[in-house]
Design an enzyme around this catalytic site. Structure first.
Site, mmCIF file in Angstrom:
data_model
loop_
_atom_site.group_PDB
_atom_site.id
_atom_site.type_symbol
_atom_site.label_atom_id
_atom_site.label_comp_id
_atom_site.label_asym_id
_atom_site.label_seq_id
_atom_site.Cartn_x
_atom_site.Cartn_y
_atom_site.Cartn_z
ATOM 1 N N GLN A 79 34.732 12.725 4.457
ATOM 2 C CA GLN A 79 34.678 11.344 4.944
ATOM 3 C C GLN A 79 33.438 10.641 4.402
ATOM 4 O O GLN A 79 32.337 11.211 4.433
ATOM 5 C CB GLN A 79 34.656 11.292 6.471
ATOM 6 N N CYS A 109 32.186 4.105 12.833
ATOM 7 C CA CYS A 109 30.874 4.483 13.344
ATOM 8 C C CYS A 109 30.133 3.262 13.905
ATOM 9 O O CYS A 109 29.983 2.250 13.207
ATOM 10 C CB CYS A 109 30.048 5.141 12.249
ATOM 11 N N LYS A 148 39.874 5.943 8.884
ATOM 12 C CA LYS A 148 39.753 6.178 10.336
ATOM 13 C C LYS A 148 39.150 4.926 10.964
ATOM 14 O O LYS A 148 38.056 4.509 10.591
ATOM 15 C CB LYS A 148 38.881 7.416 10.593
ATOM 16 N N GLY A 210 40.639 10.694 20.541
ATOM 17 C CA GLY A 210 40.088 10.095 21.757
ATOM 18 C C GLY A 210 40.511 10.817 23.014
ATOM 19 O O GLY A 210 41.686 10.848 23.351
HETATM 20 C C1 LIG Z 1 28.464 13.202 18.112
HETATM 21 C C2 LIG Z 1 29.629 12.492 17.482
HETATM 22 C C3 LIG Z 1 29.635 12.285 16.120
HETATM 23 C C4 LIG Z 1 30.707 11.622 15.507
HETATM 24 N N1 LIG Z 1 30.708 11.453 14.164
HETATM 25 C C5 LIG Z 1 31.763 10.856 13.553
HETATM 26 C C6 LIG Z 1 31.811 10.717 12.135
HETATM 27 O O1 LIG Z 1 30.920 11.155 11.392
HETATM 28 N N2 LIG Z 1 32.900 10.083 11.604
HETATM 29 C C7 LIG Z 1 33.940 9.602 12.390
HETATM 30 O O2 LIG Z 1 34.904 9.051 11.869
HETATM 31 N N3 LIG Z 1 33.910 9.747 13.723
HETATM 32 C C8 LIG Z 1 32.877 10.362 14.317
HETATM 33 N N4 LIG Z 1 32.874 10.537 15.674
HETATM 34 C C9 LIG Z 1 34.071 10.149 16.432
HETATM 35 C C10 LIG Z 1 35.024 11.329 16.628
HETATM 36 O O3 LIG Z 1 35.548 11.791 15.409
HETATM 37 C C11 LIG Z 1 36.191 10.960 17.589
HETATM 38 O O4 LIG Z 1 36.977 9.959 16.991
HETATM 39 C C12 LIG Z 1 35.685 10.476 18.930
HETATM 40 O O5 LIG Z 1 34.679 11.329 19.430
HETATM 41 C C13 LIG Z 1 36.810 10.366 19.951
HETATM 42 O O6 LIG Z 1 37.349 11.613 20.242
HETATM 43 P P1 LIG Z 1 36.957 12.438 21.594
HETATM 44 O O7 LIG Z 1 36.957 11.406 22.741
HETATM 45 O O8 LIG Z 1 38.132 13.413 21.717
HETATM 46 O O9 LIG Z 1 35.660 13.063 21.367
HETATM 47 C C14 LIG Z 1 31.797 11.154 16.296
HETATM 48 C C15 LIG Z 1 31.783 11.373 17.676
HETATM 49 C C16 LIG Z 1 30.723 12.016 18.278
HETATM 50 C C17 LIG Z 1 30.746 12.237 19.762
#
Ligand SMILES: Cc1cc2nc3c(=O)[nH]c(=O)nc-3n(C[C@H](O)[C@H](O)[C@H](O)COP(=O)(O)O)c2cc1C
Length: 334
Positions: A79, A109, A148, A210
């Site tokens: 990514q 992000c 994304k 999510g």
């Molecule tokens: C600590 C952290 C770092 C993340 N880094 C990225 C990232 O580098 N790129 C991205 O597209 N999403 C990133 N996300 C988003 C996650 O990929 C995901 O879409 C988001 O946490 C929702 O899913 P969840 O509620 O199941 O955790 C990050 C989320 C967290 C909590």
């Protein structure tokens, strides 16, 4: 007529992943050791954390390292983030020799450092630019490009439809939606209803992200929305078992993998070994702290163990801590 099976291969352009349960990009977590662990425990593929396209173009060897595949990655997925089509193209030229299965553009992000570049969720305010960046990436890559997105910048500017359509029209082969706004960050509930809307809107496959913390959550998201697959994010930190459990639930309706505390620690130890294999000891130890806290969370008598683990510096030390904790049930031999 029977519907499609919930667990199934996932087509991303010409690439066919063996399953539709992926490990999400996670800045600060999804390094090679994390991705290798996720794949070994059943993820179809695991995305790198977002990599700065600008730093790649500037020649940062450290940034290129973030994108290097782990040894068991058959479908490496990288990514990038940027707000510039030219920078995206330059970065993809440098990534092409790593032979990615696909390259994903981060449009979600919410951190100021990334917004400042015009990348990450800033792109949700400029769908046309998403199209231009995707087209620029496609111009230099022979592998598929994916995107994304979030639902929008704020609740009064939900631009997921425009963003997704712009990506698809520019040639993106898949869109993942994390249906929270940038303003929400990671708090509040993800609005899964938008995922069904996105599936209706696009012809390319749609993944959801999510609030996926259990196999049951994944089953619910897939059933309620009709999307093609999911990315597991926070739910996979310290819990790689979730991939196999999800597959079991989707295939047979029951989860049979129920790891004991010892099995959880055996997985943590394996993850530690990978971290020390890929990174120099001080970095591996530092990076593993947050993972180890997650692996041990909620386990009996784990508070003093966590306190010891965050000070660990070598594999031998970690092994000793685990052995002390479990007595003769040394997790490394389970
Ligand atoms: C600590 C952290 C770092 C993340 N880094 C990225 C990232 O580098 N790129 C991205 O597209 N999403 C990133 N996300 C988003 C996650 O990929 C995901 O879409 C988001 O946490 C929702 O899913 P969840 O509620 O199941 O955790 C990050 C989320 C967290 C909590």
């Amino acid at each position: 007529m029977e519907g499609k099976p919930l667990f199934r291969p996932l087509k991303i352009g010409p690439v066919i992943l063996p399953g539709n349960i992926l490990s999400a990009p996670l800045a600060g977590f999804s390094d090679r050791a994390h991705r290798e662990t996720a794949i070994r425990f059943g993820a179809a593929c695991a995305l790198t954390e977002m990599v700065s396209a600008e730093a790649l173009v500037r020649g940062s060897a450290k940034t290129l390292d973030l994108a290097r595949p782990a040894e068991n990655e058959v479908y490496p997925a990288i990514q990038i983030f940027t707000g510039s089509p030219e920078t995206a193209a330059g970065a993809c030229r440098l990534l092409a020799p790593l032979k990615p299965a696909f390259v994903d553009l981060n449009c979600g992000c919410p951190v100021p450092k990334v917004l400042k570049t015009g990348g990450g969720s800033a792109l949700m305010g400029d769908p046309e630019m998403i199209g231009r960046i995707v087209a620029a990436m496609k111009g230099v890559l022979s592998c598929p490009v994916t995107v994304k997105i979030r639902s929008g910048l704020r609740s009064d500017s939900l631009t997921w439809r425009e963003a997704a359509l712009a990506a698809q029209e520019a040639g993106a082969s898949l869109v993942t939606l994390h249906p929270r706004t940038a303003k929400q960050g990671y708090s509040g509930r993800a609005d899964w209803a938008l995922l069904a809307g996105l599936k209706d809107l696009l012809t390319v496959p749609v993944l959801g992200s999510g609030d996926l913390f259990t196999a049951e959550d994944v089953m619910k998201m897939l059933t309620e929305t009709g999307i093609d697959g999911v990315m597991i994010a926070r739910g996979g930190i310290g819990n790689p078992f979730i991939y196999k459990q999800t597959e079991e639930l989707l295939v047979s309706g029951t989860v049979t993998t129920r790891p004991t505390p010892q099995e959880r620690m055996a997985a943590a130890l394996e993850h530690l070994e990978r971290a020390f294999y890929y990174d120099p000891a001080p970095l591996a130890a530092r990076e593993m702290r947050k993972h180890l806290c997650a692996y041990t969370k909620g386990l009996p008598h784990s508070a003093p163990v966590r306190a010891a683990l965050v000070h660990g510096t070598s594999l031998d030390e970690y092994r000793l801590i685990f052995t002390d904790w479990f007595g003769n049930d040394n997790p490394s031999v389970l």
